[in-house]
Design a protein around this motif. Structure first.
Motif, PDB file in Angstrom:
ATOM      1  N   VAL A  17      42.533  39.731  38.755  1.00 22.40           N
ATOM      2  CA  VAL A  17      43.710  40.519  38.378  1.00 22.40           C
ATOM      3  C   VAL A  17      43.410  42.006  38.522  1.00 22.40           C
ATOM      4  CG1 VAL A  17      45.240  41.129  36.464  1.00 22.40           C
ATOM      5  CG2 VAL A  17      44.626  38.733  36.860  1.00 22.40           C
ATOM      6  N   LYS A  18      42.228  42.394  38.073  1.00 24.99           N
ATOM      7  CA  LYS A  18      41.816  43.799  38.164  1.00 24.99           C
ATOM      8  C   LYS A  18      41.728  44.247  39.629  1.00 24.99           C
ATOM      9  CE  LYS A  18      38.464  45.435  35.344  1.00 24.99           C
ATOM     10  NZ  LYS A  18      37.101  45.749  34.861  1.00 24.99           N
ATOM     11  N   GLU A  19      41.179  43.381  40.471  1.00 25.09           N
ATOM     12  CA  GLU A  19      41.041  43.707  41.892  1.00 25.09           C
ATOM     13  C   GLU A  19      42.411  43.867  42.555  1.00 25.09           C
ATOM     14  OE1 GLU A  19      38.913  41.887  45.898  1.00 25.09           O
ATOM     15  OE2 GLU A  19      38.558  40.930  43.970  1.00 25.09           O
ATOM     16  N   VAL A  20      43.322  42.955  42.264  1.00 23.30           N
ATOM     17  CA  VAL A  20      44.673  43.034  42.841  1.00 23.30           C
ATOM     18  C   VAL A  20      45.396  44.282  42.338  1.00 23.30           C
ATOM     19  CG1 VAL A  20      46.946  41.931  42.874  1.00 23.30           C
ATOM     20  CG2 VAL A  20      44.888  40.568  43.261  1.00 23.30           C
ATOM     21  N   LYS A  23      44.249  47.151  44.299  1.00 21.62           N
ATOM     22  CA  LYS A  23      44.836  47.177  45.642  1.00 21.62           C
ATOM     23  C   LYS A  23      46.261  47.704  45.600  1.00 21.62           C
ATOM     24  CE  LYS A  23      42.315  43.422  47.895  1.00 21.62           C
ATOM     25  NZ  LYS A  23      42.412  42.067  48.470  1.00 21.62           N
ATOM     26  N   VAL A  24      47.034  47.200  44.637  1.00 22.17           N
ATOM     27  CA  VAL A  24      48.453  47.561  44.551  1.00 22.17           C
ATOM     28  C   VAL A  24      48.622  49.046  44.233  1.00 22.17           C
ATOM     29  CG1 VAL A  24      50.556  47.208  43.190  1.00 22.17           C
ATOM     30  CG2 VAL A  24      49.231  45.242  43.957  1.00 22.17           C
ATOM     31  N   THR A  25      47.804  49.541  43.322  1.00 16.86           N
ATOM     32  CA  THR A  25      47.938  50.940  42.911  1.00 16.86           C
ATOM     33  C   THR A  25      47.156  51.905  43.797  1.00 16.86           C
ATOM     34  OG1 THR A  25      46.082  50.773  41.369  1.00 16.86           O
ATOM     35  CG2 THR A  25      48.288  50.292  40.499  1.00 16.86           C
ATOM     36  N   GLY A  26      46.338  51.361  44.686  1.00 13.21           N
ATOM     37  CA  GLY A  26      45.536  52.231  45.545  1.00 13.21           C
ATOM     38  C   GLY A  26      44.326  52.811  44.831  1.00 13.21           C
ATOM     39  N   GLN A  31      39.544  48.481  42.039  1.00 14.72           N
ATOM     40  CA  GLN A  31      39.351  47.376  42.971  1.00 14.72           C
ATOM     41  C   GLN A  31      37.863  47.023  43.074  1.00 14.72           C
ATOM     42  OE1 GLN A  31      41.021  48.153  46.803  1.00 14.72           O
ATOM     43  NE2 GLN A  31      40.541  46.154  47.604  1.00 14.72           N
ATOM     44  N   ALA A  32      37.003  48.029  43.169  1.00 20.52           N
ATOM     45  CA  ALA A  32      35.560  47.789  43.247  1.00 20.52           C
ATOM     46  C   ALA A  32      35.033  47.172  41.959  1.00 20.52           C
ATOM     47  CB  ALA A  32      34.834  49.093  43.550  1.00 20.52           C
ATOM     48  N   ASP A  33      35.539  47.646  40.819  1.00 22.77           N
ATOM     49  CA  ASP A  33      35.135  47.061  39.532  1.00 22.77           C
ATOM     50  C   ASP A  33      35.521  45.592  39.471  1.00 22.77           C
ATOM     51  OD1 ASP A  33      34.099  49.452  38.653  1.00 22.77           O
ATOM     52  OD2 ASP A  33      35.808  49.953  37.351  1.00 22.77           O
ATOM     53  N   GLY A  34      36.691  45.267  39.969  1.00 29.82           N
ATOM     54  CA  GLY A  34      37.144  43.880  39.991  1.00 29.82           C
ATOM     55  C   GLY A  34      36.236  43.006  40.840  1.00 29.82           C
ATOM     56  N   LYS A  35      35.841  43.516  42.000  1.00 29.63           N
ATOM     57  CA  LYS A  35      34.949  42.754  42.875  1.00 29.63           C
ATOM     58  C   LYS A  35      33.588  42.550  42.214  1.00 29.63           C
ATOM     59  CE  LYS A  35      36.954  43.925  47.324  1.00 29.63           C
ATOM     60  NZ  LYS A  35      36.758  44.541  48.635  1.00 29.63           N
TER      61      LYS A  35
END
Length: 57
Positions: A17-20, A23-26, A31-35
């Motif tokens: 969810v964090k990664e998406v 991505k959505v917010t740029g 995104q890196a934290d999510g990965k």
């Protein structure tokens, strides 16, 4: 089922969810934290699976 498996799966879900959201917010950092969290969750889940296998479950 080992608690590490449960926590690892939950961490993978939250990180996806964090990664998406990143991505959505740029937001590249989000995104890196999510990965990174997703990878950590996979490791934790694998450790739990090994513990279960050793216990014979």
């Amino acid at each position: 089922m080992d608690k590490d498996r449960v926590e690892g799966s939950l961490k993978q879900t939250k990180s996806a969810v964090k990664e998406v959201a990143g991505k959505v917010t740029g937001d590249a950092k989000l995104q890196a934290d999510g990965k990174a969290d997703k990878a950590e969750g996979k490791v934790q889940n694998a450790v739990g699976g090994i513990k279960d296998a050793l216990r014979g479950k």
